[in-house]
Design an enzyme around this catalytic site. Structure first.
Site, PDB file in Angstrom:
ATOM      1  N   GLN A  27       0.725  -1.312   0.081  1.00  0.00           N
ATOM      2  CA  GLN A  27       0.182  -0.165  -0.037  1.00  0.00           C
ATOM      3  C   GLN A  27       0.882   1.210   0.145  1.00  0.00           C
ATOM      4  OE1 GLN A  27      -2.400  -0.587   3.787  1.00  0.00           O
ATOM      5  NE2 GLN A  27      -4.100  -0.609   2.136  1.00  0.00           N
ATOM      6  N   ASP A  49       7.151  -5.679  14.278  1.00  0.00           N
ATOM      7  CA  ASP A  49       6.652  -7.266  13.994  1.00  0.00           C
ATOM      8  C   ASP A  49       6.298  -7.139  12.484  1.00  0.00           C
ATOM      9  OD1 ASP A  49       5.061  -9.495  14.976  1.00  0.00           O
ATOM     10  OD2 ASP A  49       3.734  -8.663  13.545  1.00  0.00           O
ATOM     11  N   TYR A  54       4.162 -11.304   4.340  1.00  0.00           N
ATOM     12  CA  TYR A  54       3.672  -9.801   4.152  1.00  0.00           C
ATOM     13  C   TYR A  54       4.003  -9.126   2.906  1.00  0.00           C
ATOM     14  CZ  TYR A  54       1.930  -9.802   8.936  1.00  0.00           C
ATOM     15  OH  TYR A  54       1.540  -9.923  10.046  1.00  0.00           O
ATOM     16  N   SER A 152       0.803 -17.498  16.463  1.00  0.00           N
ATOM     17  CA  SER A 152      -0.254 -16.564  16.239  1.00  0.00           C
ATOM     18  C   SER A 152      -1.441 -17.245  15.950  1.00  0.00           C
ATOM     19  CB  SER A 152       0.169 -15.481  14.893  1.00  0.00           C
ATOM     20  OG  SER A 152      -0.888 -14.928  14.539  1.00  0.00           O
ATOM     21  N   GLN A 177       0.040 -14.291  19.200  1.00  0.00           N
ATOM     22  CA  GLN A 177      -0.630 -13.092  18.428  1.00  0.00           C
ATOM     23  C   GLN A 177      -1.877 -13.344  18.008  1.00  0.00           C
ATOM     24  OE1 GLN A 177       0.999 -10.562  14.623  1.00  0.00           O
ATOM     25  NE2 GLN A 177       2.730 -11.026  16.109  1.00  0.00           N
ATOM     26  N   TRP A 205      -2.925  -8.058  17.361  1.00  0.00           N
ATOM     27  CA  TRP A 205      -3.166  -7.298  16.116  1.00  0.00           C
ATOM     28  C   TRP A 205      -4.596  -6.724  15.943  1.00  0.00           C
ATOM     29  CZ3 TRP A 205      -6.241  -9.198  12.071  1.00  0.00           C
ATOM     30  CH2 TRP A 205      -6.331 -10.717  11.921  1.00  0.00           C
ATOM     31  N   ALA A 209      -9.544  -2.593  15.145  1.00  0.00           N
ATOM     32  CA  ALA A 209     -10.323  -3.421  14.196  1.00  0.00           C
ATOM     33  C   ALA A 209     -10.323  -2.713  12.830  1.00  0.00           C
ATOM     34  CB  ALA A 209     -12.050  -3.309  14.905  1.00  0.00           C
ATOM     35  N   ARG A 228      -9.586   1.514   4.030  1.00  0.00           N
ATOM     36  CA  ARG A 228      -8.945   0.270   3.943  1.00  0.00           C
ATOM     37  C   ARG A 228     -10.322  -0.628   3.327  1.00  0.00           C
ATOM     38  NH1 ARG A 228      -5.850  -2.323   8.879  1.00  0.00           N
ATOM     39  NH2 ARG A 228      -4.277  -0.835   7.664  1.00  0.00           N
ATOM     40  N   GLN A 291      -0.216   8.934  12.091  1.00  0.00           N
ATOM     41  CA  GLN A 291      -0.859   7.849  12.704  1.00  0.00           C
ATOM     42  C   GLN A 291       0.037   7.149  13.863  1.00  0.00           C
ATOM     43  OE1 GLN A 291      -1.577   5.728   9.182  1.00  0.00           O
ATOM     44  NE2 GLN A 291      -3.793   6.416   9.065  1.00  0.00           N
TER      45      GLN A 291
END
Length: 329
Positions: A27, A49, A54, A152, A177, A205, A209, A228, A291
């Site tokens: 992105q 992390d 990814y 995770s 996670q 994570w 939300a 998003r 942010q």
């Protein structure tokens, strides 16, 4: 920045950690990604992390470049293994020994480091004996390539089984996670008690939300352009389960509660997950440095019992608690 111990280990990590799941390598352009990493470091974040999957390994490379030149002893670098990367060959996924060892070595190169502070099984692999998985992780620890082991989105049963093998192999199994936020509390009834019993902390994570808990999405209104929720490659499928008017109307009721506490909605959401004593850190992501600076203000915030109760009242009826949804979606 405040710091917490990870499980029963001696490792201290920042209450707010920086993650690059949906941003770096996909992105967000390189310059912007590096600005966000710099902002995280400036804000006192020491815990970073990522995962090999990814952006199909690109996110690890971006993070490696962003942290190059930093004092390695002052950082905690986490990554994960499970999902396929590259061309997707028959051994290019899961928690078999071959894939774990090859993935760890590749991650070390991309991250430009000699060791990974926390290496995490990104999901539980039902197709591979757990003994094989845990022994591969243990060997990486003994080789000095990995310091601690985590997982995770594992269920309470899998965490318990993994912890038993970790004790047998004498390796530090310290974290899980999961997804966790005001709306998604599926870990509370089973995963958290099992983790507490076995000496694991949660590194959570999606504490906001996927942006729903910022209040950006309004009931009865079109989705904001560029959000998003409109980006099929950036998490639209993940966020859509929260995008119904009932949920969004309840989220709006949190606005005055946040204002009364002197917090933004996003800060309230991050602070909320940190009230759980089994949570060691909340992972934030960012596409802009602002942010990062905004969300780190949640570190060290204490929410009183009345405010926690008021949050529960505001969200009554839209909170998901079903423990069988631990791995969903």
């Amino acid at each position: 920045m405040e710091f917490r111990r990870l499980g029963r280990s001696g490792l201290n990590i920042s209450e707010i950690s920086y993650g690059n799941w949906l941003t770096h390598g996909s992105q967000v352009e390189e310059d912007q990604a590096q600005s966000c990493i710099k902002a995280a470091l400036e804000a006192g974040i020491t815990t970073f992390d990522t995962a090999d999957v990814y952006a199909n390994t690109k996110a690890e490379s971006v993070l490696g470049r962003g942290l190059a030149g930093q004092r390695r002893e002052s950082l905690e670098i986490f990554t994960k293994v499970f999902w396929p990367t590259g061309p997707g060959g028959p051994n290019d996924r899961g928690l078999g020994r071959k894939h774990i060892v090859e993935s760890a070595n590749a991650s070390l190169k991309r991250l430009q480091t000699d060791y990974i502070d926390l290496y995490q099984a990104h999901r539980f692999d039902t197709t591979v004996p757990l003994e094989e998985t845990m022994l591969a992780f243990a060997d990486l620890v003994r080789q000095g390539k990995v310091l601690y082991i985590g997982v995770s989105e594992w269920s309470a049963e899998h965490i318990t089984r993994g912890a038993a093998l970790a004790r047998e192999l004498k390796v530090p199994f310290v974290s899980n996670q999961p997804q966790y936020n005001m709306l998604w509390r599926v870990i509370e009834s089973q995963v958290v008690p099992a983790s507490e019993r076995e000496g694991l902390s949660q590194i959570v994570w999606s504490p906001i939300a996927q942006g729903v808990l910022t209040g950006r999405y309004k009931p009865g209104q079109p989705l904001p352009a560029g959000s998003r929720a409109t980006d099929e490659k950036g998490g639209a499928n993940m966020v859509k389960r929260f995008l119904n008017d009932d949920v969004l109307e309840r989220v709006q009721k949190l606005e005055p509660l946040a204002a009364e506490a002197g917090l933004s909605l996003a800060q309230l959401a991050v602070a909320w997950v940190l009230q759980n004593p089994n949570v060691a850190s909340a992972i934030i992501g960012a596409s802009r440095p602002e942010q990062v600076h905004e969300n780190v203000k949640a570190a060290g915030v204490k929410l009183d019992a009345d405010l926690m109760a008021a949050i529960d009242t505001a969200l009554e009826g839209v909170v998901e608690n079903d423990p069988t949804l631990t791995r969903a979606p």
